[in-house]
Design a protein around this motif. Structure first.
Motif, PDB file in Angstrom:
ATOM      1  N   VAL A 108       0.887  -1.236  -0.004  1.00 52.69           N
ATOM      2  CA  VAL A 108      -0.023   0.196   0.014  1.00 52.69           C
ATOM      3  C   VAL A 108       0.835   1.201  -0.027  1.00 52.69           C
ATOM      4  O   VAL A 108       0.566   2.457  -0.862  1.00 52.69           O
ATOM      5  N   ASN A 109       1.897   1.250   0.762  1.00 53.54           N
ATOM      6  CA  ASN A 109       2.699   2.500   0.715  1.00 53.54           C
ATOM      7  C   ASN A 109       3.562   2.681  -0.342  1.00 53.54           C
ATOM      8  O   ASN A 109       3.680   3.592  -0.821  1.00 53.54           O
TER       9      ASN A 109
ATOM     10  N   SER B  98      -1.252  13.492  -1.234  1.00 55.56           N
ATOM     11  CA  SER B  98      -1.558  12.490  -2.360  1.00 55.56           C
ATOM     12  C   SER B  98      -1.349  11.302  -1.675  1.00 55.56           C
ATOM     13  O   SER B  98      -2.050  10.205  -1.645  1.00 55.56           O
ATOM     14  N   TYR B  99      -0.162  11.243  -1.051  1.00 55.53           N
ATOM     15  CA  TYR B  99       0.295  10.094  -0.478  1.00 55.53           C
ATOM     16  C   TYR B  99      -0.721   9.617   0.860  1.00 55.53           C
ATOM     17  O   TYR B  99      -1.013   8.319   0.864  1.00 55.53           O
ATOM     18  N   GLU B 100      -1.014  10.378   1.774  1.00 54.84           N
ATOM     19  CA  GLU B 100      -1.876  10.451   2.821  1.00 54.84           C
ATOM     20  C   GLU B 100      -3.168   9.676   2.137  1.00 54.84           C
ATOM     21  O   GLU B 100      -3.995   9.056   2.959  1.00 54.84           O
TER      22      GLU B 100
ATOM     23  N   PHE C  22       8.959   5.560  -0.584  1.00 50.44           N
ATOM     24  CA  PHE C  22       7.909   5.157   0.707  1.00 50.44           C
ATOM     25  C   PHE C  22       7.709   4.156   1.200  1.00 50.44           C
ATOM     26  O   PHE C  22       7.609   4.083   2.420  1.00 50.44           O
ATOM     27  N   GLY C  23       7.864   3.077   0.337  1.00 49.68           N
ATOM     28  CA  GLY C  23       8.042   1.598   0.976  1.00 49.68           C
ATOM     29  C   GLY C  23       9.028   1.613   1.837  1.00 49.68           C
ATOM     30  O   GLY C  23       8.964   1.020   2.817  1.00 49.68           O
ATOM     31  N   THR C  24      10.459   1.776   1.246  1.00 54.77           N
ATOM     32  CA  THR C  24      11.676   1.753   2.442  1.00 54.77           C
ATOM     33  C   THR C  24      11.102   2.700   3.791  1.00 54.77           C
ATOM     34  O   THR C  24      11.727   2.397   4.831  1.00 54.77           O
TER      35      THR C  24
ATOM     36  N   LEU D 273       1.715   6.752  -6.630  1.00 50.62           N
ATOM     37  CA  LEU D 273       0.779   7.836  -7.272  1.00 50.62           C
ATOM     38  C   LEU D 273       1.014   9.199  -6.884  1.00 50.62           C
ATOM     39  O   LEU D 273       0.983  10.363  -7.570  1.00 50.62           O
ATOM     40  N   ALA D 274       1.909   9.391  -5.874  1.00 51.33           N
ATOM     41  CA  ALA D 274       1.910  10.653  -5.073  1.00 51.33           C
ATOM     42  C   ALA D 274       3.124  11.146  -5.930  1.00 51.33           C
ATOM     43  O   ALA D 274       3.181  12.666  -6.294  1.00 51.33           O
TER      44      ALA D 274
END
Length: 296
Positions: free
Chosen positions: A18-19, A285-287, A93-95, A25-26
């Protein structure tokens, strides 16, 4: 009820994916929206030999570029960013979330060390992937660029300068990005905790925290960004001294010799103008995507 769900508390078996998706996308949203201002920043940081390519400010650059080259010139190279930003931000963001969790950054209290470590770790991984795309982007952004295709640009740069051209700026990029992301992520997390102690989805909190965090980080790291631009665009210069720049120290020498102390602030205004709203948009966007994916 859905309003009672802590959207940040993702299941362990789904959080990483998900992250990464939310980050991808963000990242695309962030870079695409602010790209014209980023193009102006690049041109202002290049030591141009032609008076036509010397700009006194953001407004002056926008007017002259759009009137002499057309508005499309301000978007030249955006495809390189879109191609690279998705995967790079997914990795980032995954890391970021994985390291933050491992380092205890999600625990109660002021976990500034864990959040800084997470930001720095994410940067090392994502910049390794993004650096070649950034080189192509800047080669396409400069005044009178010969390139209109990302793949043509990459092929010509590789043929004429070799693989090293895509990574000559990587140490400088890390020298920028590690403190940039550590500062940005730390400021963002502290402001977010202060403004939104309940950890509920709050667009206003994410926009304000992201904007402030981005502005602070952008201003502090601008001198390094000027050096990076010189390294990434050296192959387009007709100046032998610039073409022979081999690293950050050489870039700093050129900046000092050509423009003195003020040279290290070249492009400061468009850099802050680009990064401040783009980081606000990126975090929003991320949130948002994280919350949306979590609830679907």
């Amino acid at each position: 009820m859905a309003d009672d769900i802590d959207y940040e508390a993702l299941p362990a078996n789904a959080g990483f994916a998900v992250n990464m998706l939310a980050g991808a996308l963000a990242g695309i949203s962030e870079h695409a929206v602010m790209f014209p201002v980023d193009s102006i920043k690049t041109r202002m940081q290049v030591f141009a030999t032609s008076p036509v390519a010397v700009y006194s400010g953001v407004g002056n650059a926008f007017t002259r570029i759009s009137s002499t080259e057309g508005m499309r010139a301000l978007w030249r190279g955006v495809s390189s960013v879109v191609l690279g930003a998705g995967p790079a931000h997914a990795v980032h963001f995954g890391t970021l979330e994985a390291v933050k969790e491992l380092a205890g950054g999600n625990e109660a209290g002021n976990q500034w060390l864990a959040t800084s470590l997470a930001g720095a770790s994410a940067t090392i991984a994502s910049d390794a992937l993004m650096n070649p795309f950034d080189v192509v982007k800047q080669r396409m952004q400069v005044h009178k660029s010969e390139f209109r295709s990302v793949f043509t640009c990459a092929r010509v740069v590789f043929r004429n300068e070799g693989l090293s051209a895509f990574y000559v700026s990587y140490p400088t990029t890390l020298a920028i990005s590690i403190p940039f992301n550590a500062i940005q992520f730390t400021v963002y997390e502290q402001l977010k905790r202060f403004m939104n102690p309940s950890h509920q989805y709050s667009p206003t909190t994410h926009i304000v925290s992201g904007a402030v965090a981005g502005a602070v980080a952008a201003a502090v790291t601008t001198p390094l960004d000027v050096a990076k631009t010189i390294l990434q665009t050296r192959g387009t210069s007709t100046d032998a001294d610039i073409r022979n720049v081999r690293g950050m120290a050489d870039a700093f020498r050129v900046i000092w010799q050509r423009d003195g102390i003020k040279g290290f602030g070249r492009g400061l205004t468009p850099r802050v103008l680009t990064i401040m709203p783009s980081t606000a948009l990126c975090w929003l966007s991320y949130e948002f995507f994280k919350a949306a994916i979590r609830t679907d």
